[in-house]
Design a protein around this motif. Structure first.
Motif, PDB file in Angstrom:
ATOM      1  N   TYR A 125       0.782  -1.227   0.000  1.00  0.00           N
ATOM      2  CA  TYR A 125       0.000   0.000   0.000  1.00  0.00           C
ATOM      3  C   TYR A 125       0.810   1.272   0.000  1.00  0.00           C
ATOM      4  CZ  TYR A 125      -3.303  -3.555   1.481  1.00  0.00           C
ATOM      5  OH  TYR A 125      -4.048  -4.683   1.560  1.00  0.00           O
ATOM      6  N   ARG A 126       1.983   1.255   0.531  1.00  0.00           N
ATOM      7  CA  ARG A 126       2.735   2.506   0.646  1.00  0.00           C
ATOM      8  C   ARG A 126       3.475   2.836  -0.635  1.00  0.00           C
ATOM      9  NH1 ARG A 126       6.138   1.664   5.884  1.00  0.00           N
ATOM     10  NH2 ARG A 126       6.330  -0.381   4.955  1.00  0.00           N
ATOM     11  N   GLY A 127       3.935   4.104  -0.744  1.00  0.00           N
ATOM     12  CA  GLY A 127       4.642   4.561  -1.926  1.00  0.00           C
ATOM     13  C   GLY A 127       6.044   3.984  -2.025  1.00  0.00           C
ATOM     14  N   GLU A 128       6.590   4.030  -3.248  1.00  0.00           N
ATOM     15  CA  GLU A 128       7.916   3.458  -3.497  1.00  0.00           C
ATOM     16  C   GLU A 128       8.988   4.173  -2.689  1.00  0.00           C
ATOM     17  OE1 GLU A 128       8.901   3.468  -7.578  1.00  0.00           O
ATOM     18  OE2 GLU A 128      10.931   2.676  -7.285  1.00  0.00           O
ATOM     19  N   GLU A 129       8.891   5.514  -2.599  1.00  0.00           N
ATOM     20  CA  GLU A 129       9.907   6.269  -1.870  1.00  0.00           C
ATOM     21  C   GLU A 129       9.898   5.911  -0.390  1.00  0.00           C
ATOM     22  OE1 GLU A 129       9.341  10.370  -2.598  1.00  0.00           O
ATOM     23  OE2 GLU A 129       9.884  10.269  -4.720  1.00  0.00           O
ATOM     24  N   GLU A 130       8.708   5.721   0.185  1.00  0.00           N
ATOM     25  CA  GLU A 130       8.615   5.384   1.603  1.00  0.00           C
ATOM     26  C   GLU A 130       9.194   4.000   1.877  1.00  0.00           C
ATOM     27  OE1 GLU A 130       5.203   5.134   5.118  1.00  0.00           O
ATOM     28  OE2 GLU A 130       4.691   5.787   3.101  1.00  0.00           O
ATOM     29  N   ILE A 131       8.895   3.046   0.974  1.00  0.00           N
ATOM     30  CA  ILE A 131       9.437   1.698   1.131  1.00  0.00           C
ATOM     31  C   ILE A 131      10.948   1.721   1.007  1.00  0.00           C
ATOM     32  CG2 ILE A 131       9.463  -0.627   0.145  1.00  0.00           C
ATOM     33  CD1 ILE A 131       6.599  -0.104  -0.816  1.00  0.00           C
ATOM     34  N   GLU A 132      11.453   2.499   0.021  1.00  0.00           N
ATOM     35  CA  GLU A 132      12.896   2.601  -0.175  1.00  0.00           C
ATOM     36  C   GLU A 132      13.586   3.187   1.041  1.00  0.00           C
ATOM     37  OE1 GLU A 132      15.473   5.518  -2.957  1.00  0.00           O
ATOM     38  OE2 GLU A 132      14.244   4.071  -4.041  1.00  0.00           O
ATOM     39  N   TYR A 371     -12.997   6.988   8.556  1.00  0.00           N
ATOM     40  CA  TYR A 371     -12.972   8.216   7.748  1.00  0.00           C
ATOM     41  C   TYR A 371     -12.292   7.872   6.426  1.00  0.00           C
ATOM     42  CZ  TYR A 371     -14.234  10.525  12.083  1.00  0.00           C
ATOM     43  OH  TYR A 371     -14.891  10.904  13.238  1.00  0.00           O
ATOM     44  N   ARG A 372     -13.085   7.880   5.370  1.00  0.00           N
ATOM     45  CA  ARG A 372     -12.599   7.488   4.041  1.00  0.00           C
ATOM     46  C   ARG A 372     -12.264   8.758   3.263  1.00  0.00           C
ATOM     47  NH1 ARG A 372     -17.485   4.026   2.031  1.00  0.00           N
ATOM     48  NH2 ARG A 372     -15.994   3.077   0.564  1.00  0.00           N
ATOM     49  N   LEU A 373     -10.992   9.105   3.252  1.00  0.00           N
ATOM     50  CA  LEU A 373     -10.578  10.413   2.757  1.00  0.00           C
ATOM     51  C   LEU A 373     -10.833  10.603   1.268  1.00  0.00           C
ATOM     52  CD1 LEU A 373      -7.256  10.967   4.729  1.00  0.00           C
ATOM     53  CD2 LEU A 373      -9.586  11.599   5.335  1.00  0.00           C
ATOM     54  N   TYR A 374     -10.780   9.540   0.493  1.00  0.00           N
ATOM     55  CA  TYR A 374     -11.008   9.710  -0.946  1.00  0.00           C
ATOM     56  C   TYR A 374     -12.487   9.949  -1.260  1.00  0.00           C
ATOM     57  CZ  TYR A 374     -12.862   4.940  -1.454  1.00  0.00           C
ATOM     58  OH  TYR A 374     -13.621   3.789  -1.364  1.00  0.00           O
ATOM     59  N   GLU A 401      -7.239   6.000   3.138  1.00  0.00           N
ATOM     60  CA  GLU A 401      -7.178   6.822   1.939  1.00  0.00           C
ATOM     61  C   GLU A 401      -7.693   6.070   0.720  1.00  0.00           C
ATOM     62  OE1 GLU A 401      -3.077   7.814   1.698  1.00  0.00           O
ATOM     63  OE2 GLU A 401      -3.153   9.312   3.312  1.00  0.00           O
ATOM     64  N   ASP A 402      -7.867   4.740   0.856  1.00  0.00           N
ATOM     65  CA  ASP A 402      -8.192   3.939  -0.328  1.00  0.00           C
ATOM     66  C   ASP A 402      -8.986   2.666  -0.037  1.00  0.00           C
ATOM     67  OD1 ASP A 402      -6.286   2.513   1.022  1.00  0.00           O
ATOM     68  OD2 ASP A 402      -4.735   2.705  -0.514  1.00  0.00           O
ATOM     69  N   ASP A 403      -9.481   2.493   1.177  1.00  0.00           N
ATOM     70  CA  ASP A 403     -10.207   1.279   1.589  1.00  0.00           C
ATOM     71  C   ASP A 403      -9.314   0.038   1.575  1.00  0.00           C
ATOM     72  OD1 ASP A 403     -12.608   2.473   2.174  1.00  0.00           O
ATOM     73  OD2 ASP A 403     -13.506   2.093   0.220  1.00  0.00           O
TER      74      ASP A 403
END
Length: 441
Positions: A125-132, A371-374, A401-403
């Motif tokens: 679920y997380r972004g590539e930069e965060e995983i890196e 709370y479903r932000l999208y 943010e995305d269920d």
């Protein structure tokens, strides 16, 4: 003789011009002259010194008292090697200072960490930069011996300001970025964010964290003395899979998980302050076997509750509306297929779907308020799992943010935010003017 020497001199000059480079012209001149002299001496052994160039003679003059004369070609060859080695070292030194080399080193570091962690849980679920960045931090942390359970080991991080997090993670100006930021802004003056490890257990983990950190009384199901006895369900347990190894049978292992869940709930309820509850959470959410035993116990409670609800449906008794959706799926017509096709895979290859979030809340006798932000500008911004007991069951607040990935929300200081008796916040108007929260609390 003189013309012959001139001829040799011209040949030597031409060889030097072919070998030398613009960068090392001065450095290589003596080396090439020595090589030329060496080749002449091999062809004219009787006239050992006849073909020597001025550079070779200069080398001989530098030889100290009575030292034996070295073969000129060997010296030249050794110097050529030294020059080449020096050039390679210099090139490597310069390359290391470039961005390309830095990037290459970073990629090597990441690939090494990824290889070491190839058997760990996948983060979908997380972004590539965060995983890196996480891989780099894990690699660096291995060189420091751990002295205590720290933030980097926790699967639920410390409270963080929602606005700060939103501005850092959603910097873009796309429609989705603006929508997500709007959702964060709407609740930023009410809650702080506690980020939850982003694996396929995240919905269960965020819910369990809220139960342990907020429960003030034991739910009715936990006071049932038979809660940990699963002999009647042992046939279903044979299809269960656990994320850890044990020599015990699956029935014994599940009973251990349920006993541990009951024990931790009792400890949390008996805490006299939020700090004591926080200490329990810090002991549990560190990615060790205990944490996963508790998460598997939640899954079993869901299965047991599904068995009861399905039985009530067959008898024609009243059941919550989500039950019709749960058992209307081709992959979960009954509790057995629900386990086989869904629950046993939760945490491994998939997370909880929305209808299964309803089952989770019903099993715990808690209303999970998400709370479903999208969907922050729609009536589905706030969704209750399930919705039929939201007035009388305790409320647990999560955010998505995305269920798919869920984080926990914790109230800000009671001095700045008021809550009703069900633990729900009394709303303040967001800075943008109109509130997009249209669902009654």
């Amino acid at each position: 003789m003189s013309s012959h020497m001139c001829h040799e001199s011209d040949s030597g000059t031409k060889d030097v011009q072919n070998i030398q480079t613009a960068q090392f012209k001065t450095m290589n001149k003596n080396v090439n002259s020595s090589c030329d002299s060496g080749r002449q001496s091999q062809h004219k052994k009787a006239k050992k010194d006849h073909g020597s160039t001025p550079a070779t003679l200069g080398q001989k003059a530098d030889v100290k008292d009575g030292a034996l004369e070295k073969d000129a070609y060997s010296v030249g060859h050794e110097r050529s090697i030294e020059v080449n080695v020096a050039m390679k070292k210099q090139a490597k030194k310069e390359a290391k200072s470039t961005h390309v080399d830095s990037h290459s080193s970073q990629q090597h570091l990441i690939s090494t960490s990824a290889a070491e962690d190839e058997n760990s849980e996948m983060d979908l679920y997380r972004g590539e930069e965060e995983i890196e960045q996480e891989l780099i931090e894990k690699h660096l942390s291995k060189s420091v011996p751990p002295v205590a359970v720290g933030e980097s080991q926790s699967s639920v991080l410390a409270p963080e300001d929602l606005q700060t997090y939103s501005k850092r993670e959603w910097k873009g100006n796309t429609t989705k970025s603006r929508l997500i930021r709007k959702g964060y802004e709407t609740i930023a003056n009410i809650f702080d964010l506690r980020r939850v490890r982003g694996d396929n257990y995240c919905a269960l983990r965020a819910t369990l964290f809220q139960v342990l950190s907020q429960s003030e009384q034991l739910p009715a199901w936990s006071q049932d003395p038979d809660i940990i006895k699963i002999e009647s369900d042992k046939d279903l347990i044979q299809d269960w899979q656990f994320p850890f190894e044990s020599k015990r049978s699956k029935v014994e292992l599940m009973e251990q998980c349920l006993e541990l869940l009951k024990k931790r709930l009792q400890e949390a309820v008996q805490c006299k302050s939020p700090m004591e509850r926080e200490l329990i959470c810090q002991q549990v959410f560190v990615g060790l076997d205990e944490e996963y035993e508790l998460l598997e116990a939640l899954k079993f409670l869901m299965l047991r509750n599904a068995i009861q609800l399905h039985s009530d449906m067959v008898k024609g008794s009243d059941v919550p509306e989500f039950c019709w959706l749960l058992f209307a799926r081709d992959t979960s017509k009954c509790p057995q297929t629900l386990l086989t096709n869904h629950l046993r895979h939760v945490g491994f290859s998939g997370g909880l779907e929305q209808v299964e979030m309803c089952l989770l809340g019903h099993s715990l006798q808690q209303t999970i308020q998400v709370y479903r932000l999208y969907k922050s500008d729609t009536e589905e911004f706030i969704t209750y799992y399930p919705s039929h007991h939201r007035e009388d069951w305790p409320c647990l607040c999560l955010l998505t943010e995305d269920d798919r990935h869920y984080n926990a929300l914790v109230p800000k200081s009671q001095t700045s935010t008021k809550f009703n008796k069900y633990g729900r916040p009394m709303w303040n108007q967001p800075s943008g003017g109109q509130s997009y929260i249209t669902t009654r609390l």
